[in-house]
Design a protein around this motif. Structure first.
Motif, PDB file in Angstrom:
ATOM      1  N   LYS A   1      72.194 -15.272  22.407  1.00 36.02           N
ATOM      2  CA  LYS A   1      71.055 -15.470  23.356  1.00 36.02           C
ATOM      3  C   LYS A   1      69.744 -14.919  22.930  1.00 36.02           C
ATOM      4  O   LYS A   1      68.541 -15.303  23.180  1.00 36.02           O
ATOM      5  CB  LYS A   1      71.486 -14.675  24.612  1.00 36.02           C
ATOM      6  CG  LYS A   1      72.579 -15.708  25.487  1.00 36.02           C
ATOM      7  CD  LYS A   1      71.908 -16.857  26.109  1.00 36.02           C
ATOM      8  CE  LYS A   1      72.728 -17.382  27.080  1.00 36.02           C
ATOM      9  NZ  LYS A   1      72.085 -18.581  27.794  1.00 36.02           N
ATOM     10  N   ALA A   2      69.785 -13.737  22.206  1.00 33.87           N
ATOM     11  CA  ALA A   2      68.566 -13.028  21.784  1.00 33.87           C
ATOM     12  C   ALA A   2      67.647 -13.703  20.740  1.00 33.87           C
ATOM     13  O   ALA A   2      66.473 -14.088  20.898  1.00 33.87           O
ATOM     14  CB  ALA A   2      68.865 -11.456  21.346  1.00 33.87           C
ATOM     15  N   LYS A   3      68.493 -14.398  19.887  1.00 30.01           N
ATOM     16  CA  LYS A   3      67.672 -15.339  18.917  1.00 30.01           C
ATOM     17  C   LYS A   3      67.067 -16.355  19.291  1.00 30.01           C
ATOM     18  O   LYS A   3      66.255 -16.767  18.854  1.00 30.01           O
ATOM     19  CB  LYS A   3      68.829 -15.550  17.887  1.00 30.01           C
ATOM     20  CG  LYS A   3      69.587 -14.493  17.024  1.00 30.01           C
ATOM     21  CD  LYS A   3      70.527 -15.080  16.033  1.00 30.01           C
ATOM     22  CE  LYS A   3      70.974 -13.975  14.947  1.00 30.01           C
ATOM     23  NZ  LYS A   3      71.742 -14.396  13.967  1.00 30.01           N
ATOM     24  N   GLU A   4      67.613 -17.125  20.625  1.00 29.57           N
ATOM     25  CA  GLU A   4      67.120 -18.142  21.174  1.00 29.57           C
ATOM     26  C   GLU A   4      65.816 -17.643  22.044  1.00 29.57           C
ATOM     27  O   GLU A   4      64.977 -18.373  22.219  1.00 29.57           O
ATOM     28  CB  GLU A   4      68.108 -18.839  22.074  1.00 29.57           C
ATOM     29  CG  GLU A   4      69.070 -19.304  21.443  1.00 29.57           C
ATOM     30  CD  GLU A   4      70.220 -19.960  22.342  1.00 29.57           C
ATOM     31  OE1 GLU A   4      69.945 -19.916  23.407  1.00 29.57           O
ATOM     32  OE2 GLU A   4      71.270 -20.477  21.805  1.00 29.57           O
ATOM     33  N   ALA A   5      65.847 -16.552  22.734  1.00 29.87           N
ATOM     34  CA  ALA A   5      64.828 -16.154  23.667  1.00 29.87           C
ATOM     35  C   ALA A   5      63.726 -14.930  23.025  1.00 29.87           C
ATOM     36  O   ALA A   5      62.727 -14.968  23.719  1.00 29.87           O
ATOM     37  CB  ALA A   5      65.687 -15.409  24.935  1.00 29.87           C
ATOM     38  N   ARG A   6      64.157 -14.151  22.285  1.00 38.46           N
ATOM     39  CA  ARG A   6      63.411 -13.255  21.869  1.00 38.46           C
ATOM     40  C   ARG A   6      62.275 -13.234  21.166  1.00 38.46           C
ATOM     41  O   ARG A   6      62.206 -14.623  20.371  1.00 38.46           O
ATOM     42  CB  ARG A   6      64.092 -11.923  21.269  1.00 38.46           C
ATOM     43  CG  ARG A   6      65.241 -11.316  21.918  1.00 38.46           C
ATOM     44  CD  ARG A   6      64.380 -10.564  23.396  1.00 38.46           C
ATOM     45  NE  ARG A   6      63.654  -9.458  22.664  1.00 38.46           N
ATOM     46  CZ  ARG A   6      62.670  -8.607  23.261  1.00 38.46           C
ATOM     47  NH1 ARG A   6      62.590  -8.781  24.563  1.00 38.46           N
ATOM     48  NH2 ARG A   6      62.172  -7.387  22.664  1.00 38.46           N
ATOM     49  N   SER A   7      61.082 -12.665  21.401  1.00 41.24           N
ATOM     50  CA  SER A   7      59.828 -13.145  20.727  1.00 41.24           C
ATOM     51  C   SER A   7      59.757 -12.592  19.363  1.00 41.24           C
ATOM     52  O   SER A   7      59.098 -13.155  18.509  1.00 41.24           O
ATOM     53  CB  SER A   7      58.645 -12.681  21.325  1.00 41.24           C
ATOM     54  OG  SER A   7      58.628 -12.795  22.718  1.00 41.24           O
TER      55      SER A   7
END
Length: 478
Positions: A249-255
């Protein structure tokens, strides 16, 4: 008039009182910081610069148009532009013109530059998003620190009230001869120690409030207060996901990943721009020019009275000299300004092609630099992914550990609470001395403080995991 003045004063003092009584919630602090924090504003400036860069790229497709005008005076030995004779004079000349040019082809660099500018703006937006996430977490941490400091003071104050009650009871028992004088001294020492701790706790509250206010960009430190709210522990459903799921999820959402990915695309675009210098450039141009002078114009011609004829040739057979009338021009006033501009104007237009042949290997070297920067950006993207994985794992484990520590602190606090109740009962009936009672009280205070610290530590670390999971910062629930 007096009534109006009184009403204005009431409104003024009412506004002042309202400003002083303003208490900030965590949501208000976060929203205010996202709009007013200095670091956020600085990052917003980078976004504005990126937008200007995009406008520059668009401007490359627009023809360049320039106008020029000059009016000059020449004094001394100069050529008379009317007669062509050198003479001492003062001459005024005016010239004006308009030129236009447009690039028709430059190796498609204009198009690539526009694409790069759009990517640059996107990268700036991702940087702004990351900065807002970081500031929101920083504000939340500072806010929770203030709450911890306030509730820590409440614990100390509550225990201080218990100590005061025991002090009076101990005095009575010492005077009655039931307890020794040493117990009274022990209670007095405990009371003094608690006062010192309360002073430190009050100072810590002010320091925490000032730090939070500075993060928000608020300068009125004295009147800055937050809402005294007890935040409950909830929302740990996020930990039901595995660490791998949170990472995805972080790879998809994090800046962080978006920034690194966009920087890689920017580096690739720079390679294309550098290679565009190998191609010829084709430009179109158009120029319009005209002029005016204050010099007189030729209106006719008369014979030169000094030398009415002049030799123009010689007949070889007879050696007869051939002469012609020797005339000199007569000068009149110059034509009107507008008439001269109309008569003397002219235009030029055409195409210009520049073909690069050799420039000291500058283009080739720039292409190689750009290709190296692409590799660097690829490594940075790979490193950003590794760092994100490590940070998510760390945040996930920290949140789990913080929850377990909080549960353990609650159990310890409950046990020490019962132990303190038992010690209080024994002290009241004289079965234990003041030192043992004070030690039991200190242990109880420490477990209360540790439970409070573990609670806010868990709340904060849980929000870090939620951010990594892709929950927008404005939607975090406290």
């Amino acid at each position: 008039m007096k009534n109006y003045s009184f009403l204005i004063l009431l409104i003024f003092f009412g506004v002042q009182l309202q400003a002083q009584e303003k208490e900030w919630t965590l949501e208000e602090c976060v929203n205010y910081a996202l709009e007013n924090n200095i670091q956020v504003k600085q990052t917003q400036l980078e976004l504005s610069l990126a937008d200007i860069e995009r406008k520059d790229a668009i401007g490359n497709f627009i023809p360049g148009i320039n106008a020029q005008a000059s009016n000059s005076w020449n004094t001394g030995l100069t050529q008379n532009i009317t007669t062509g004779i050198l003479q001492n004079q003062t001459v005024r000349n005016f010239s004006t013109g308009v030129s236009a040019g447009i690039t028709l082809f430059d190796g498609l660099r204009n198009f690539k530059q526009l694409q790069r500018a759009k990517l640059s703006k996107l990268a700036a937006q991702y940087s702004l998003d990351k900065m807002k996430d970081d500031i929101a977490l920083f504000v939340a941490d500072a806010y929770l620190q203030v709450l911890f400091s306030k509730q820590n003071l409440e614990i100390l104050q509550a225990q201080n009230e218990v100590t005061k009650e025991q002090l009076q009871r101990t005095k009575d028992l010492v005077e009655a001869g039931v307890l020794p004088q040493g117990d009274l001294l022990e209670i007095n020492a405990t009371l003094a120690d608690e006062k010192q701790k309360m002073i430190i706790a009050r100072n810590q509250i002010q320091i925490s409030l000032i730090g939070l206010a500075q993060t928000l960009g608020i300068k009125d430190y004295e009147n800055f207060q937050i809402v005294d709210r007890d935040y409950a522990v909830f929302g740990n459903e996020i930990l039901s996901n595995s660490a791998e799921e949170v990472i995805e999820k972080a790879k998809e959402a994090r800046s962080e990943i978006r920034i690194a990915q966009t920087n890689k695309e920017l580096a690739e675009q720079d390679v294309v721009l550098s290679k565009g210098a190998y191609y010829p450039t084709l430009n179109a141009f158009f120029n319009y020019n005209t002029r005016e002078t204050g010099q007189g114009r030729i209106t006719g011609a008369v014979l030169d009275p000094q030398e009415p004829t002049r030799q123009i040739g010689l007949v070889q057979a007879t050696e007869q000299i051939v002469v012609a009338p020797n005339t000199i021009p007569t000068l009149g006033s110059p034509l009107p300004f507008i008439d001269q501009l109309y008569r003397n104007d002219g235009i030029s237009y055409g195409f210009q092609m520049n073909i690069p042949i050799l420039n000291g290997f500058a283009t080739r070297n720039q292409v190689q630099r750009s290709e190296i920067n692409v590799k660097r950006a690829e490594y940075q993207l790979e490193q950003a992914e590794l760092d994100l994985e490590a940070n998510v794992y760390q945040a996930y484990i920290d949140a789990q550990g913080a929850f377990e520590a909080y549960e353990a602190a609650l159990v310890a606090s409950e046990a020490q609470s019962k132990a303190f109740e038992y010690a209080t009962e024994r002290f009241n009936v004289g079965l234990t001395n003041a030192f043992d009672f004070s030690q039991a009280k200190i242990r109880f205070e420490n477990t209360q403080r540790e439970a409070l610290r573990a609670k806010y530590d868990y709340i904060f670390k849980l929000k870090v995991v939620e951010l990594y999971f892709g929950i927008p910062v404005r939607e975090l629930k406290f």
